[in-house]
Design a protein around this motif. Structure first.
Motif, PDB file in Angstrom:
ATOM      1  N   HIS A 205      -5.693 -26.356 -30.555  1.00  0.00           N
ATOM      2  CA  HIS A 205      -4.362 -26.888 -30.851  1.00  0.00           C
ATOM      3  C   HIS A 205      -4.080 -26.983 -32.347  1.00  0.00           C
ATOM      4  O   HIS A 205      -2.965 -27.312 -32.742  1.00  0.00           O
ATOM      5  N   ASP A 229      -0.477 -22.650 -30.042  1.00  0.00           N
ATOM      6  CA  ASP A 229       0.355 -23.541 -29.239  1.00  0.00           C
ATOM      7  C   ASP A 229       1.819 -23.156 -29.394  1.00  0.00           C
ATOM      8  O   ASP A 229       2.260 -22.733 -30.476  1.00  0.00           O
ATOM      9  N   THR A 230       2.582 -23.337 -28.343  1.00  0.00           N
ATOM     10  CA  THR A 230       3.996 -22.963 -28.379  1.00  0.00           C
ATOM     11  C   THR A 230       4.755 -23.739 -29.459  1.00  0.00           C
ATOM     12  O   THR A 230       5.661 -23.197 -30.092  1.00  0.00           O
ATOM     13  N   LYS A 231       4.365 -24.992 -29.692  1.00  0.00           N
ATOM     14  CA  LYS A 231       5.074 -25.783 -30.708  1.00  0.00           C
ATOM     15  C   LYS A 231       4.840 -25.209 -32.109  1.00  0.00           C
ATOM     16  O   LYS A 231       5.704 -25.337 -32.984  1.00  0.00           O
ATOM     17  N   GLN A 234       7.000 -21.607 -32.161  1.00  0.00           N
ATOM     18  CA  GLN A 234       8.460 -21.610 -32.087  1.00  0.00           C
ATOM     19  C   GLN A 234       9.148 -21.369 -33.430  1.00  0.00           C
ATOM     20  O   GLN A 234      10.040 -20.523 -33.529  1.00  0.00           O
TER      21      GLN A 234
END
Length: 379
Positions: A205, A229-231, A234
């Motif tokens: 992460h 991680d997608t966060k 993005q």
């Protein structure tokens, strides 16, 4: 803005010059027939020439997710962002996450240093040692930046691989400081003995793992990716949309079909074996013809890195060698500010055994002449 020494050298190298400069794969190992077959299947689909989604075609992202999951790093397709080469990945990441500064290796991959500098990112170098980084210095600087760019496998330029213990310690530091480490895995699959678990496995992460098809398939496809991680992905995705909309649909589909064919594993084994032979051959030539050059033979990757005696200016020597028909990259180019250095990097993946023999002979003769000239002039 200063250009890359390596890219400039590649433009002036003559057809008879033996180049140990660029990190070029061996063209004879490109899977031409298999890619031709893949292209026929791809061009049977009109969508191959159409716009695509910014994050990358789903089937290729799913394959990459499975690749990481098989290593024990649980990954879903939404954790993968396809980029136009690993170089774009580094550029985008630095523009999002490194604007306040980042820790980098010393020496470090020149393309990364150039991208970060072009984006105004302050660099905080930490010296490499044979097992990885100076950990005390790294932790001190990382606590300030909470950002780092590292190449843990067959590092460019040194060929060093971080031990598992160092990877785990770096992961601990990133988690405890709630920071990010960008792990460049461009050479991860070019191992001669074994593949180590990526640092990202220990801090999934707090890491962005950058990969590339340039060293394992073909650099002309200009295909790379980021796993994270997608966060974290993005804001990079939003910037990529503004930069180029999406990576080439055609290139993605070609790589996807090639992977689908089941030939990828066989191809990787083939290039690993070939590069090990080439590494051994170059190491033998350096040892026999250029005994003043000290190095540790790597266990993977594309480069042998070492140092001449301290009084040697490797950049001046490289330019003299270029005039005589052979060239390498002076090690100072891999440090921020490109200081004078006796260090040098030799690529072994793109030369034949005969070219290696001839090229190192030219460099050895030029080195002797250069050294004699310095001694006569009391330098």
């Amino acid at each position: 803005m200063k250009r890359s020494f390596i890219r400039e050298i590649l433009e002036v190298i003559g057809s008879d010059t033996v180049s140990f400069a660029g990190g070029l794969p061996d063209e004879s190992l490109f899977p031409i027939e298999e890619m031709q077959k893949a292209s026929q299947e791809v061009f049977a689909t009109p969508g191959a020439l159409q716009y695509s989604i910014s994050s990358g075609i789903p089937s290729l992202r799913e394959k990459l997710a499975s690749y990481y999951s098989a290593m024990g790093l649980e990954t879903k397709s939404e954790n993968i962002l396809i980029t136009t080469g690993a170089q774009q990945a580094l550029d985008l990441i630095s523009r999002i996450y490194f604007t306040a500064g980042t820790v980098v290796e010393a020496p470090a991959y020149l393309g990364a240093l150039n991208a970060f500098s072009a984006n105004g990112c302050p660099l905080h170098p930490v010296t490499l040692n044979p097992t990885g980084l100076d950990m005390d210095a790294f932790e001190e600087k990382y606590k300030q930046t909470k950002r780092a760019y590292l190449m843990c496998d067959f590092q460019n330029p040194t060929g060093i691989s971080y031990t598992d213990a160092v990877r785990q310690e770096l992961a601990r530091i990133s988690v405890e400081n709630d920071g990010i480490i960008v792990e460049d895995g461009a050479y991860m699959e070019l191992f001669f003995e074994e593949r180590r678990a990526p640092l990202s496995l220990y801090a999934p992460h707090n890491t962005l793992h950058v990969g590339s098809f340039s060293k394992t398939l073909a650099p002309g496809l200009r295909l790379g990716w980021i796993r994270g991680d997608t966060k974290l992905l993005q804001p990079i995705l939003a910037l990529k949309e503004r930069s180029d909309l999406h990576t080439s649909t055609l290139s993605q589909l070609l790589a996807d079909r090639f992977w689908e064919s089941g030939f990828f594993g066989k191809h990787l084994r083939k290039i690993r074996a070939a590069y090990k032979r080439k590494c051994d051959a170059l190491a033998d030539e350096l040892t026999s013809q250029l005994s003043d050059f000290c190095f540790i033979k790597p266990k993977g990757g594309m480069f042998i890195y070492g140092t001449f005696p301290d009084e040697i200016d490797a950049k001046e020597l490289a330019m003299r060698c270029l005039k005589n028909g052979a060239v390498f990259v002076p090690g100072g180019e891999f440090y921020s500010g490109a200081p004078l250095s006796a260090e040098a990097r030799f690529n072994f993946s793109n030369a034949t055994s005969e070219e290696m023999r001839r090229g190192i002979e030219i460099i050895a003769q030029t080195y002797k002449s250069y050294k004699d000239h310095r001694e006569r002039n009391g330098a």
